[in-house]
Design an enzyme around this catalytic site. Structure first.
Site, PDB file in Angstrom:
ATOM      1  N   ARG A 148      10.747 -29.133  60.344  1.00  0.00           N
ATOM      2  CA  ARG A 148      10.574 -27.809  59.506  1.00  0.00           C
ATOM      3  C   ARG A 148       9.855 -26.694  60.431  1.00  0.00           C
ATOM      4  NH1 ARG A 148       7.158 -29.154  55.318  1.00  0.00           N
ATOM      5  NH2 ARG A 148       5.372 -27.831  56.255  1.00  0.00           N
ATOM      6  N   LYS A 150      27.218 -14.968  60.917  1.00  0.00           N
ATOM      7  CA  LYS A 150      28.296 -13.890  61.178  1.00  0.00           C
ATOM      8  C   LYS A 150      28.861 -14.219  62.764  1.00  0.00           C
ATOM      9  CE  LYS A 150      27.323 -12.935  57.040  1.00  0.00           C
ATOM     10  NZ  LYS A 150      26.321 -11.681  56.713  1.00  0.00           N
ATOM     11  N   ASP A 209      17.903  -5.119  62.079  1.00  0.00           N
ATOM     12  CA  ASP A 209      19.103  -6.119  61.821  1.00  0.00           C
ATOM     13  C   ASP A 209      20.452  -5.453  62.483  1.00  0.00           C
ATOM     14  OD1 ASP A 209      21.363  -7.598  60.617  1.00  0.00           O
ATOM     15  OD2 ASP A 209      20.411  -7.382  58.610  1.00  0.00           O
ATOM     16  N   TYR A 262      21.898  -4.220  54.043  1.00  0.00           N
ATOM     17  CA  TYR A 262      22.642  -5.046  53.313  1.00  0.00           C
ATOM     18  C   TYR A 262      21.893  -5.419  51.980  1.00  0.00           C
ATOM     19  CZ  TYR A 262      24.103 -10.121  52.705  1.00  0.00           C
ATOM     20  OH  TYR A 262      24.607 -11.179  52.569  1.00  0.00           O
TER      21      TYR A 262
HETATM   22  C1  LIG Z   1      25.232 -11.470  56.046  1.00  0.00           C
HETATM   23  C2  LIG Z   1      24.230 -10.558  56.387  1.00  0.00           C
HETATM   24  C3  LIG Z   1      22.733 -10.766  56.032  1.00  0.00           C
HETATM   25  C4  LIG Z   1      22.432 -12.058  55.328  1.00  0.00           C
HETATM   26  O1  LIG Z   1      22.879 -13.197  56.193  1.00  0.00           O
HETATM   27  P1  LIG Z   1      22.896 -14.772  55.663  1.00  0.00           P
HETATM   28  O2  LIG Z   1      22.871 -15.442  56.716  1.00  0.00           O
HETATM   29  O3  LIG Z   1      23.759 -14.552  54.616  1.00  0.00           O
HETATM   30  O4  LIG Z   1      21.456 -15.069  54.809  1.00  0.00           O
HETATM   31  C5  LIG Z   1      21.926  -9.895  56.615  1.00  0.00           C
HETATM   32  N1  LIG Z   1      22.165  -8.645  57.178  1.00  0.00           N
HETATM   33  C6  LIG Z   1      23.466  -8.454  57.369  1.00  0.00           C
HETATM   34  C7  LIG Z   1      23.691  -7.013  58.147  1.00  0.00           C
HETATM   35  C8  LIG Z   1      24.525  -9.407  56.936  1.00  0.00           C
HETATM   36  O5  LIG Z   1      25.880  -9.000  57.463  1.00  0.00           O
END
Ligand SMILES: *Cc1c(COP(=O)(O)O)cnc(C)c1O
Length: 401
Positions: free
Chosen positions: A58, A209, A184, A112
């Site tokens: 963890r 992604k 991000d 997002y």
């Molecule tokens: C999908 C996504 C997230 C969230 O990610 P998860 O892996 O689904 O928790 C955050 N920021 C962006 C730009 C995303 O495309």
């Protein structure tokens, strides 16, 4: 991979694609070429008062978690990384690691959906206020600063309009006030964009992604200076969104082909953008690689590739978009993006369904907007699928009418 090995890889001056495949590490007789999955919750220490270096999975210290976090940090050009159980875990814990009750956050208003929920609802419930700024407006970041501002937050490219905001403006404002800029950059991946080279202090990814790339895992990674990453790791130990070792191993496998996948994503999306733009059913294509995109110049300056995401606005609004999506045979309607398979989604029914049509229109997302995550299939097949679906929209609308 240890920090030292990271450094060695960078000093070697090897390319990202090479480093993703050969991160360094033992090459002794009989050592496996691919790291094994260490499917163990816990690790031996040296005795009752010596927990040892790894302790418990963890904590983000499982060897698979460490390996994959180090690899992403290396790709981003950052000192350290932490693997987490989802992108949103990386985002929420990175922010929580910097604030306490009474503090203030300045964020871009392009977010997002779940990040926006976290900022709008969760942070205020913890006594943290958030000001949303339009990155396009000169001076908006500086004007929003307060004595208790603790971080600036920027997402780029944005979803689904693919706005490319230059981090150097907010980075300068942040650094003058001794604050970090958190970014991000999920939609670009480190192959196309490394925000640390432009002033970002912490970079977070939904590794679900492009990094994973096969739509078969949920994961997140935060990268940055070791000290800041350690603070996020403390919260990982407390809140607990750890990445499963097997998912970490799959993610490491995905990273080995990231460079070659991005090359195809970039190429397929650019070609599809050009092809769709020429079609009479299409009102507008949204792609940073196209000269009519509002950030085309910035994208050319900042990105090594224009990316695999694409927006297309169909004439005929929501009904046309629905008919188009129903008619696709290779591309599928599903949430998520960045995988090898082409996926489409309709922001008016998903990420932006809470807005009124006029608000969506104002945000550059009219009801005919279809978001496309262009995969790595053969381009000719994608072209035939999309053009065929466009051709069938007319008939579908006539039948419905
Ligand atoms: C999908 C996504 C997230 C969230 O990610 P998860 O892996 O689904 O928790 C955050 N920021 C962006 C730009 C995303 O495309």
């Amino acid at each position: 991979m240890t920090e030292r090995e990271n450094e060695r890889a960078r000093e070697n001056g090897r390319r990202l694609s090479t480093r993703a495949i050969h991160p360094g590490g033992p090459r002794g007789l009989g050592e496996p070429v691919v790291e094994p999955v260490v499917q163990s919750a816990t690790f031996y220490g040296g005795g009752p008062d010596d927990p040892g270096p790894l302790r418990y999975s963890r904590y983000g210290t499982n060897p698979n978690q460490l390996a994959v976090a180090g690899r992403v940090a290396d790709m981003e050009g950052m000192e350290a990384g932490l693997a987490l159980g989802s992108g949103i875990a990386a985002i929420s814990l990175a922010i929580l690691s910097l604030v306490e009750a009474g503090d203030h956050v300045v964020s871009s208003l392009y977010l997002y959906g779940t990040t926006r929920l976290f900022m709008e609802e969760e942070l205020p419930r913890r006594g943290v206020e958030v000001s949303f700024v339009d990155p396009e407006r000169d001076g908006s970041w500086a004007a929003a600063l307060r004595p208790r501002t603790r971080l600036l937050y920027l997402e780029t490219p944005t979803n689904p309009t693919l706005r490319i905001f230059d981090p150097r403006g907010p980075a300068a404002v942040a650094h003058a006030a001794d604050l970090p800029l958190v970014m991000d950059t999920t939609l670009a991946s480190p192959v196309n964009f490394r925000a640390g080279e432009h002033g970002a202090d912490l970079v977070v990814h939904s590794a679900t992604k492009y990094l994973g790339g096969h739509s078969d895992l949920i994961a997140g990674v935060a990268t940055g200076p070791a000290e800041r990453i350690e603070r996020i790791a403390e919260l990982l130990r407390i809140y607990g969104p750890a990445l499963d070792p097997h998912a970490a191993w799959l993610l490491a496998r995905g990273l080995r082909t990231l460079d070659v996948r991005m090359e195809r994503h970039n190429r397929n999306a650019a070609a599809l953008a050009r092809r769709l733009e020429a079609h009479p059913r299409v009102e507008r294509v949204v792609y940073p690689g196209m000269p009519d995109h509002p950030d085309h110049a910035a994208a050319g300056r900042l990105l090594d590739g224009f990316g695999g995401m694409l927006g297309v606005v169909l004439r005929g609004g929501g009904a046309a978009a629905d008919a188009f999506c129903r008619s696709l045979e290779i591309a599928a309607v599903a949430p998520s993006l960045g995988g090898v398979e082409t996926l489409v989604s309709l922001p008016r029914l998903t990420s932006h369904r809470s807005l009124a049509p006029a608000e969506r229109e104002a945000a550059g997302i009219p009801d005919g907007f279809v978001r496309i995550s262009v995969g790595i299939e053969g381009f000719e097949d994608l072209e035939a699928d999309f053009v065929g679906a466009l051709e069938r929209v007319e008939g579908a609308l006539a039948d419905a009418g």
